[in-house]
Scaffold this active site. Structure first.
Site, PDB file in Angstrom:
ATOM      1  CB  ILE A 116      48.240  75.650  33.548  1.00 49.77           C
ATOM      2  CG1 ILE A 116      49.023  76.017  34.823  1.00 49.77           C
ATOM      3  CG2 ILE A 116      48.983  76.133  32.304  1.00 49.77           C
ATOM      4  CD1 ILE A 116      50.383  75.337  34.955  1.00 49.77           C
ATOM      5  CG  ASP A 149      48.204  87.189  31.701  1.00 51.00           C
ATOM      6  OD1 ASP A 149      48.638  86.893  30.576  1.00 51.00           O
ATOM      7  OD2 ASP A 149      47.139  86.732  32.164  1.00 51.00           O
ATOM      8  NE  ARG A 152      53.445  86.158  27.574  1.00 51.87           N
ATOM      9  CZ  ARG A 152      52.497  85.248  27.403  1.00 51.87           C
ATOM     10  NH1 ARG A 152      51.252  85.482  27.797  1.00 51.87           N
ATOM     11  NH2 ARG A 152      52.772  84.110  26.809  1.00 51.87           N
ATOM     12  CG  HIS A 177      45.403  83.682  30.832  1.00 53.06           C
ATOM     13  ND1 HIS A 177      46.550  84.448  30.755  1.00 53.06           N
ATOM     14  CD2 HIS A 177      45.649  82.576  30.085  1.00 53.06           C
ATOM     15  CE1 HIS A 177      47.444  83.820  30.001  1.00 53.06           C
ATOM     16  NE2 HIS A 177      46.911  82.684  29.576  1.00 53.06           N
ATOM     17  CG  MET A 229      52.350  78.153  31.256  1.00 55.13           C
ATOM     18  SD  MET A 229      51.524  79.543  32.064  1.00 55.13           S
ATOM     19  CE  MET A 229      51.415  78.971  33.760  1.00 55.13           C
TER      20      MET A 229
HETATM   21  N1  LIG Z   1      47.507  79.708  31.824  1.00 55.15           N
HETATM   22  C1  LIG Z   1      48.413  80.111  30.976  1.00 55.15           C
HETATM   23  O1  LIG Z   1      48.949  81.213  31.115  1.00 55.15           O
HETATM   24  C2  LIG Z   1      48.856  79.237  29.860  1.00 55.15           C
HETATM   25  C3  LIG Z   1      48.132  78.129  29.494  1.00 55.15           C
HETATM   26  N2  LIG Z   1      48.539  77.311  28.479  1.00 55.15           N
HETATM   27  C4  LIG Z   1      47.700  76.135  28.177  1.00 55.15           C
HETATM   28  O2  LIG Z   1      48.268  74.965  28.768  1.00 55.15           O
HETATM   29  C5  LIG Z   1      47.816  73.804  28.061  1.00 55.15           C
HETATM   30  C6  LIG Z   1      48.975  72.860  27.767  1.00 55.15           C
HETATM   31  O3  LIG Z   1      49.890  73.451  26.882  1.00 55.15           O
HETATM   32  P1  LIG Z   1      51.204  72.652  26.378  1.00 55.15           P
HETATM   33  O4  LIG Z   1      51.883  72.014  27.522  1.00 55.15           O
HETATM   34  O5  LIG Z   1      51.948  73.558  25.501  1.00 55.15           O
HETATM   35  O6  LIG Z   1      50.511  71.504  25.487  1.00 55.15           O
HETATM   36  P2  LIG Z   1      51.125  70.084  25.079  1.00 55.15           P
HETATM   37  O7  LIG Z   1      50.258  69.525  24.009  1.00 55.15           O
HETATM   38  O8  LIG Z   1      52.582  70.195  24.818  1.00 55.15           O
HETATM   39  O9  LIG Z   1      50.962  69.227  26.401  1.00 55.15           O
HETATM   40  C7  LIG Z   1      49.716  68.863  26.913  1.00 55.15           C
HETATM   41  C8  LIG Z   1      49.843  67.503  27.566  1.00 55.15           C
HETATM   42  O10 LIG Z   1      48.555  67.160  28.098  1.00 55.15           O
HETATM   43  C9  LIG Z   1      48.399  65.768  27.931  1.00 55.15           C
HETATM   44  N3  LIG Z   1      46.991  65.392  28.038  1.00 55.15           N
HETATM   45  C10 LIG Z   1      46.020  65.479  27.101  1.00 55.15           C
HETATM   46  N4  LIG Z   1      44.863  64.974  27.591  1.00 55.15           N
HETATM   47  C11 LIG Z   1      45.115  64.606  28.871  1.00 55.15           C
HETATM   48  C12 LIG Z   1      44.328  64.020  29.879  1.00 55.15           C
HETATM   49  N5  LIG Z   1      43.026  63.724  29.696  1.00 55.15           N
HETATM   50  N6  LIG Z   1      44.915  63.754  31.063  1.00 55.15           N
HETATM   51  C13 LIG Z   1      46.226  64.029  31.273  1.00 55.15           C
HETATM   52  N7  LIG Z   1      47.025  64.585  30.327  1.00 55.15           N
HETATM   53  C14 LIG Z   1      46.470  64.852  29.149  1.00 55.15           C
HETATM   54  C15 LIG Z   1      49.005  65.489  26.567  1.00 55.15           C
HETATM   55  O11 LIG Z   1      49.321  64.115  26.403  1.00 55.15           O
HETATM   56  C16 LIG Z   1      50.236  66.387  26.591  1.00 55.15           C
HETATM   57  O12 LIG Z   1      51.379  65.701  27.063  1.00 55.15           O
HETATM   58  C17 LIG Z   1      47.117  74.349  26.799  1.00 55.15           C
HETATM   59  O13 LIG Z   1      45.713  74.313  26.997  1.00 55.15           O
HETATM   60  C18 LIG Z   1      47.611  75.781  26.709  1.00 55.15           C
HETATM   61  O14 LIG Z   1      46.723  76.612  26.026  1.00 55.15           O
HETATM   62  C19 LIG Z   1      49.690  77.569  27.795  1.00 55.15           C
HETATM   63  C20 LIG Z   1      50.462  78.653  28.126  1.00 55.15           C
HETATM   64  C21 LIG Z   1      50.091  79.600  29.137  1.00 55.15           C
HETATM   65  O1  LIG Z   2      48.514  82.107  24.190  1.00 56.21           O
HETATM   66  C1  LIG Z   2      48.254  80.928  24.490  1.00 56.21           C
HETATM   67  O2  LIG Z   2      47.453  80.216  23.870  1.00 56.21           O
HETATM   68  C2  LIG Z   2      48.924  80.360  25.685  1.00 56.21           C
HETATM   69  C3  LIG Z   2      48.752  81.296  26.812  1.00 56.21           C
HETATM   70  O3  LIG Z   2      47.756  81.284  27.487  1.00 56.21           O
HETATM   71  C4  LIG Z   2      49.757  82.353  26.977  1.00 56.21           C
HETATM   72  O4  LIG Z   2      50.870  82.258  26.433  1.00 56.21           O
HETATM   73  O5  LIG Z   2      49.441  83.338  27.667  1.00 56.21           O
END
Ligand SMILES: NC(=O)C1=CN([C@@H]2O[C@H](COP(=O)(O)OP(=O)(O)OC[C@H]3O[C@@H](n4cnc5c(N)ncnc54)[C@H](O)[C@@H]3O)[C@@H](O)[C@H]2O)C=CC1
Ligand SMILES: O=C([O-])CC(=O)C(=O)O
Length: 327
Positions: A116, A149, A152, A177, A229
């Site tokens: 992700i 995607d 949405r 993405h 997500m």
């Molecule tokens: N594929 C997709 O469609 C989407 C991807 N994302 C991505 O997902 C990721 C996470 O987003 P959020 O949960 O909002 O961020 P967040 O900051 O709320 O959570 C991330 C978590 O990862 C942990 N973390 C950091 N380094 C780590 C490590 N080495 N090992 C284990 N855990 C670790 C942090 O402590 C934190 O709890 C981001 O990179 C974001 O861009 C977000 C939305 C959609």
């Molecule tokens: O936009 C971002 O950074 C998080 C993401 O991948 C999404 O919401 O599709």
């Protein structure tokens, strides 16, 4: 034992995703790994009266978390703030993903890995290259999660045309993405595009490609999409478990995958465009990817979108792969 591990489980996505996974009776062990707060989140979830046993694993406990996992879901890493692109996250997230992939290679080399963390276009090649280095890469088992995607698209399409049911109308979204690499194939929805003006089609396409930015802007510095997500990630993971554990057939989700997962279907596309990874509809089987559905027939409008996607995707893939191969 069907052990599912969430890496980054205490984060904005990790917590609601773990909650949704806790609902599934296909999972016997749910392991939550994070560098902060994992034991607390695990203690909380462990009181829910479903079958799985929940364990929490802190910073120094990655190996135990990953040991013998069936599936590893990775939302670990930093999210965007307004003004950033997903590629701006590469600097921090590439190293995090590579470390987790090393952990997978060592502790659960046969696991399904669901990525992700952004930038997905580059983090999936990082996982693949680390697993290759250890001789355990199976392209049928590594998935970039582009489900949001698709989620949405279904919702946004239903807002344009209220007779479309967002729950049952699946939109095929291909490419990658991020921004222009997200290519919705709206022409596949029966009788939909014909009813739109060029302005409406442009606006809808832009909204799908930049849906993430909409949330980043609204959260105003507090992160990016987390709840939608978590929904999308759980939908993907649970569908994959239905196929691999419950052995249900005919299940399809879009995913950003290594095209070698189905050479027969993708060889000519790969040769023509020089791309190793691409998001396409994927049919799941017991071993993961059973079949990658070919790129559907596209309209002239969508062909222009694809032409813009290819070079950016290629650069994103090279950046991810060479982070590992030239290290
Ligand atoms: N594929 C997709 O469609 C989407 C991807 N994302 C991505 O997902 C990721 C996470 O987003 P959020 O949960 O909002 O961020 P967040 O900051 O709320 O959570 C991330 C978590 O990862 C942990 N973390 C950091 N380094 C780590 C490590 N080495 N090992 C284990 N855990 C670790 C942090 O402590 C934190 O709890 C981001 O990179 C974001 O861009 C977000 C939305 C959609
Ligand atoms: O936009 C971002 O950074 C998080 C993401 O991948 C999404 O919401 O599709």
């Amino acid at each position: 034992m069907v052990k599912v591990v969430v890496c980054g489980a205490a984060g904005g996505i990790g917590q609601p995703l773990s909650l949704l996974l806790k609902q599934s009776d296909l999972i016997t062990d749910l392991a939550l790994y994070d560098v902060v707060n994992a034991p607390g989140v695990a203690a909380d979830l462990s009181h829910i009266n479903t079958k799985s046993k929940v364990t929490g694993h802190g910073k120094d406990d990655m190996d135990a978390a990953l040991k013998d996992a069936h599936t590893v879901v990775i939302p670990a890493g930093v999210p965007r703030k307004p003004g950033m692109t997903r590629d701006d996250l590469f600097k921090i997230n590439a190293g995090i993903i590579a470390t987790l992939a090393e952990g997978v290679a060592k502790n659960c080399p046969g696991a399904f890995v669901l990525v992700i963390s952004n930038p997905v276009n580059s983090t999936v090649p990082i996982v693949a290259e680390v697993l290759k280095k250890h001789g355990v890469f199976n392209p049928k088992k590594v998935f970039g999660i582009s489900t949001l995607d698709v989620v949405r698209s279904s919702r946004f399409v239903s807002e344009v045309n209220p007779s479309v049911d967002p729950k049952t109308t699946r939109v095929t979204v291909v490419g990658g993405h991020s921004g222009v690499t997200i290519v919705p194939i709206l022409s596949k929805i029966p009788d939909f595009v014909e009813g739109l003006s060029k302005e409406q089609l442009d606006a809808l396409t832009h909204r799908i490609q930049y849906g993430g930015d909409e949330v980043v802007k609204a959260k105003d510095g507090a992160g990016s999409a987390t709840l939608s997500m978590a929904y999308a990630g759980a939908r993907f993971a649970l569908t994959l478990l239905e196929a691999t554990v419950a052995e249900k057939t005919g299940l399809i989700e879009s995913s950003y995958v290594n095209l070698d997962a189905d050479v027969e279907s993708t060889a000519s596309f790969k040769a023509k465009h020089g791309l190793d990874y691409f998001a396409l509809d994927v049919e799941f089987g017991k071993e993961g990817v059973k079949h990658i559905l070919p790129l559907p027939q596209v309209s002239a409008y969508e062909q222009t979108l694809l032409d813009a996607a290819y070079p950016e995707l290629k650069a994103n893939i090279t950046k991810g792969a060479s982070f590992v191969t030239s290290a």
